[in-house]
Design a protein around this motif. Structure first.
Motif, PDB file in Angstrom:
ATOM      1  N   GLY A 179      26.437 -32.176  39.935  1.00  0.00           N
ATOM      2  CA  GLY A 179      25.555 -33.106  39.243  1.00  0.00           C
ATOM      3  C   GLY A 179      24.406 -32.456  38.511  1.00  0.00           C
ATOM      4  O   GLY A 179      23.721 -33.108  37.714  1.00  0.00           O
ATOM      5  N   GLY A 180      24.176 -31.169  38.758  1.00  0.00           N
ATOM      6  CA  GLY A 180      23.121 -30.457  38.063  1.00  0.00           C
ATOM      7  C   GLY A 180      23.688 -29.365  37.194  1.00  0.00           C
ATOM      8  O   GLY A 180      24.871 -29.382  36.844  1.00  0.00           O
ATOM      9  N   LYS A 181      22.852 -28.415  36.838  1.00  0.00           N
ATOM     10  CA  LYS A 181      23.291 -27.284  36.028  1.00  0.00           C
ATOM     11  C   LYS A 181      22.972 -25.974  36.733  1.00  0.00           C
ATOM     12  O   LYS A 181      21.859 -25.787  37.229  1.00  0.00           O
ATOM     13  CB  LYS A 181      22.623 -27.313  34.648  1.00  0.00           C
ATOM     14  CG  LYS A 181      23.177 -28.388  33.724  1.00  0.00           C
ATOM     15  CD  LYS A 181      22.630 -28.228  32.321  1.00  0.00           C
ATOM     16  CE  LYS A 181      23.272 -29.228  31.363  1.00  0.00           C
ATOM     17  NZ  LYS A 181      22.773 -29.055  29.970  1.00  0.00           N
ATOM     18  N   LEU A 182      23.968 -25.096  36.776  1.00  0.00           N
ATOM     19  CA  LEU A 182      23.796 -23.784  37.375  1.00  0.00           C
ATOM     20  C   LEU A 182      23.573 -22.765  36.263  1.00  0.00           C
ATOM     21  O   LEU A 182      24.462 -22.552  35.437  1.00  0.00           O
ATOM     22  CB  LEU A 182      25.044 -23.407  38.191  1.00  0.00           C
ATOM     23  CG  LEU A 182      25.046 -22.024  38.848  1.00  0.00           C
ATOM     24  CD1 LEU A 182      23.997 -21.975  39.962  1.00  0.00           C
ATOM     25  CD2 LEU A 182      26.430 -21.711  39.426  1.00  0.00           C
ATOM     26  N   PRO A 183      22.392 -22.144  36.196  1.00  0.00           N
ATOM     27  CA  PRO A 183      22.132 -21.169  35.125  1.00  0.00           C
ATOM     28  C   PRO A 183      23.004 -19.928  35.289  1.00  0.00           C
ATOM     29  O   PRO A 183      23.281 -19.485  36.401  1.00  0.00           O
ATOM     30  CB  PRO A 183      20.649 -20.845  35.305  1.00  0.00           C
ATOM     31  CG  PRO A 183      20.352 -21.149  36.735  1.00  0.00           C
ATOM     32  CD  PRO A 183      21.248 -22.310  37.097  1.00  0.00           C
ATOM     33  N   LEU A 184      23.438 -19.370  34.166  1.00  0.00           N
ATOM     34  CA  LEU A 184      24.316 -18.201  34.187  1.00  0.00           C
ATOM     35  C   LEU A 184      23.816 -17.150  33.211  1.00  0.00           C
ATOM     36  O   LEU A 184      23.108 -17.441  32.249  1.00  0.00           O
ATOM     37  CB  LEU A 184      25.751 -18.597  33.808  1.00  0.00           C
ATOM     38  CG  LEU A 184      26.524 -19.504  34.763  1.00  0.00           C
ATOM     39  CD1 LEU A 184      27.867 -19.873  34.143  1.00  0.00           C
ATOM     40  CD2 LEU A 184      26.740 -18.830  36.105  1.00  0.00           C
TER      41      LEU A 184
END
Length: 226
Positions: A179-184
């Motif tokens: 449901g969120g965003k995982l920074p890469l």
């Protein structure tokens, strides 16, 4: 290099007929010379060459059975890495590396994607060649499992490097995660991308080779190969 390679429309290179021919010659030479140099004795050399050739053939066929195909290359195959790892477990580090490097050349012949010579070496020679590190544990207790894990980690290391150096510009800034965003960044993306398919196949393979009848059968094949 244009004699062996020709430019593609996407900036990559394709093998010419001379390139294919040269790789076939190198493939055969690596198998033969590796077998001669690292053979314990001359009597065992033909058997070792035969087992290595069969292992490469089976691994190549199984590499075409893709359980999961990744969008930018790489896949979970039907235990293809296991059959290359077996040669190192059978005969030791030298023979394992020779077989694995020859297998990498064959993969290059079948499905080449070439951006540069360093990328070619990293993705095909070093990454697949690392599977031969299984030979470190040829005579150790639980040597096949230890060797398999070592070979897969070696392949992951070089695939990770290739992803960072040659394909890092394609890494997304983030991905959806619960449901969120995982920074890469290129490092985390390359590790997660390559680890996803390599660890999945490795986990499935380790489960299978630890099934008692399978473990017993593999030990019998190793005894036959000596």
């Amino acid at each position: 290099m244009s004699f062996f390679l020709k430019s593609g429309t996407d900036g990559s290179y394709n093998l010419t007929m001379a390139g294919y021919t040269g790789l076939v010659i190198i493939f055969v030479l690596i198998l033969i010379l590796g077998n001669m140099i690292f053979g314990k004795n001359k009597k065992s050399s033909p058997k070792k060459l035969a087992f290595s050739g069969v292992a490469i053939a089976i691994a190549t066929l199984l590499s075409m059975v893709e359980i999961i195909h990744m969008p930018m290359g790489g896949s979970v195959t039907l235990f293809s890495m296991l059959f290359i790892v077996l040669i190192g477990w059978f005969y030791g580090l030298g023979s394992g590396l020779a077989c694995a490097i020859a297998y990498g050349l064959l993969q290059l012949l079948i499905d080449p994607y070439i951006l540069s010579l360093p990328q070619l070496l990293t993705d095909y020679i070093l990454a697949f060649g690392a599977l031969g590190l299984s030979g470190i544990f040829a005579d150790k207790k639980h040597g096949l499992v230890k060797g398999y894990i070592t070979g897969v980690l070696g392949r992951l290391f070089f695939s990770f490097l290739s992803g960072v150096i040659f394909f890092g510009t394609y890494a997304p800034k983030s991905v959806k995660f619960f449901g969120g965003k995982l920074p890469l960044n290129p490092y985390s993306y390359s590790f997660l991308y390559n680890g996803a398919y390599l660890f999945t196949e490795a986990a499935l393979t380790i489960i299978v080779i630890n099934i008692p009848p399978v473990r017993t059968a593999l030990k019998k094949v190793k005894a036959m190969a000596q």
